[in-house]
Design an enzyme around this catalytic site. Sequence first.
Site, short mmCIF file in Angstrom:
data_model
loop_
_atom_site.label_atom_id
_atom_site.label_comp_id
_atom_site.label_asym_id
_atom_site.label_seq_id
_atom_site.Cartn_x
_atom_site.Cartn_y
_atom_site.Cartn_z
CG ASP A 83 5.98 3.56 1.73
OD1 ASP A 83 6.05 4.20 2.81
OD2 ASP A 83 4.96 3.57 1.01
CE LYS A 99 0.33 5.42 7.69
NZ LYS A 99 -1.09 5.62 7.90
CG PHE A 107 -1.84 1.22 1.23
CD1 PHE A 107 -2.98 1.25 0.44
CD2 PHE A 107 -1.55 2.34 2.00
CE1 PHE A 107 -3.81 2.36 0.42
CE2 PHE A 107 -2.37 3.46 1.99
CZ PHE A 107 -3.51 3.47 1.19
C1 LIG Z 1 3.28 2.29 3.69
C2 LIG Z 1 2.38 3.43 3.39
N1 LIG Z 1 2.64 4.25 2.35
C3 LIG Z 1 1.86 5.30 2.05
C4 LIG Z 1 0.74 5.59 2.80
C5 LIG Z 1 -0.10 6.79 2.46
O1 LIG Z 1 -0.01 7.75 3.46
P1 LIG Z 1 -1.12 8.89 3.59
O2 LIG Z 1 -2.39 8.21 3.99
O3 LIG Z 1 -0.58 9.82 4.65
O4 LIG Z 1 -1.23 9.56 2.27
C6 LIG Z 1 0.42 4.77 3.88
C7 LIG Z 1 -0.80 5.04 4.68
O5 LIG Z 1 -1.35 4.17 5.34
C8 LIG Z 1 1.25 3.68 4.19
O6 LIG Z 1 0.98 2.86 5.21
#
Ligand SMILES: Cc1ncc(COP(=O)(O)O)c(C=O)c1O
Length: 423
Positions: A241, A270, A140
């Site tokens: 990520d 986050k 994700f």
């Molecule tokens: C691994 C990862 N990348 C990207 C995102 C996207 O972040 P945002 O919701 O702040 O756009 C998330 C959100 O849950 C995530 O867990």
Amino acid sequence: MTSRTNAAIDARRIAATPRGVGIGFPIYAERALNAELWDVEGRRYIDFGSGIAVLNTGHRHPRVVEAIRAQLERFTHTAYQVVPYESVVSLAERLNRLTPGTHAKKTAFFTTGAEAVENAIKIARAATRRPGVIALGGGFHGRTFMGMALTGKVVPYKTGFGPFPGSIFHVPAPIALHGVSVDDSLRAIDKLFKADIEPEQVAAIILEPVQGEGGFYAAPPAFMRALREICDRHGILLIADEIQTGFARTGKWFAMDHHDVVPDLMTMAKSLAGGTPLSAVCGRAEIMDAPAPGGLGGTYAANALAIAAAHAVLDVIEDERLCERAQVLGDRLKARLEGLRAKVPQIADVRGLGAMVAVEFAGADGAPDPEFTKQVQTRARDAGLLLLTCGVHANVVRFLFPLTIEDAVLGEGLDILAAALQA
Ligand SMILES: Cc1ncc(COP(=O)(O)O)c(C=O)c1O
């Protein structure tokens, strides 16, 4: 005036906001402190979700609140790209030091996690002058177009939203529990290079070192090493990520610290900023400098309040030794879950790095059991404990309580969890 009950507000929500913004729990927050949250009806909940992994330092940590308050007294917004401020430079310096690898690094700030992912791909393409990106099934990476394209789960994230940006390819994530070995995943990359895109056209491979939404599956060290080797062989950039895994959650500053492999770029968001919107891309200085001036940024990128909060978050992680604390909390949770295995046959797996722990449920036939997972979540909620689920089959409960949670509150939450599992 409408009465402030959860039900009354929820009826207004349904009328006033679109269903596409799904709601986990129709309980309306009134206030929160560390790992506890109270709704508008005065009911208390223990929060094992931390606003989806944002509050490793808890709701309203006093030092984070004080840092935001102090910044509020100075200025809230200048647009960093118009009139910059030193706190951004010093935060970049801190992150350049804290992230894996001793090479020269630079950091750029954005607002959301998805934006960090977008920009990591922009930077990788600008640096390599190549279009292709490889991501993992079940991964994700956000809800923007590039985020969706990279995400390896269709429902609900991609349904109805295509077409997506091109030159994005997926290979299966190595998850032994589901019969996919490291070799299977590597063979899929090899096949991709033969069938779909030559490696010389691939800018980056992006992965979460522990899949978050996908189910809390940690990438095996052998896989990470093999990816690094593939990247080095073909001039491809490795992007970690760390948006969900970062900032002490896994028992180290970053999940990549568990590997003997250094990524070229890393995305963060986050828990970087204790509940304020801030994200970052950190990477090799020469790669980060590939986009021309003006190519990166955003009106709210590096918002002053969020930058102040992030400095306080880093101080708290250091001073309260939250990496060590994550390990202690994760071990305690895993021991409790392991102890329940005999009584709860639906428990198919208990796993985790540090405090990034999950429990996966399956039926007697071994098939994923999303119904049982939902029941556990609902029973826990009814008893005052907020739990998040995840997994491509929605059959995993993931634990993301603040790393600052008091022992007594954790114990109370674990008792509710145990009862919900055995009800
Ligand atoms: C691994 C990862 N990348 C990207 C995102 C996207 O972040 P945002 O919701 O702040 O756009 C998330 C959100 O849950 C995530 O867990």
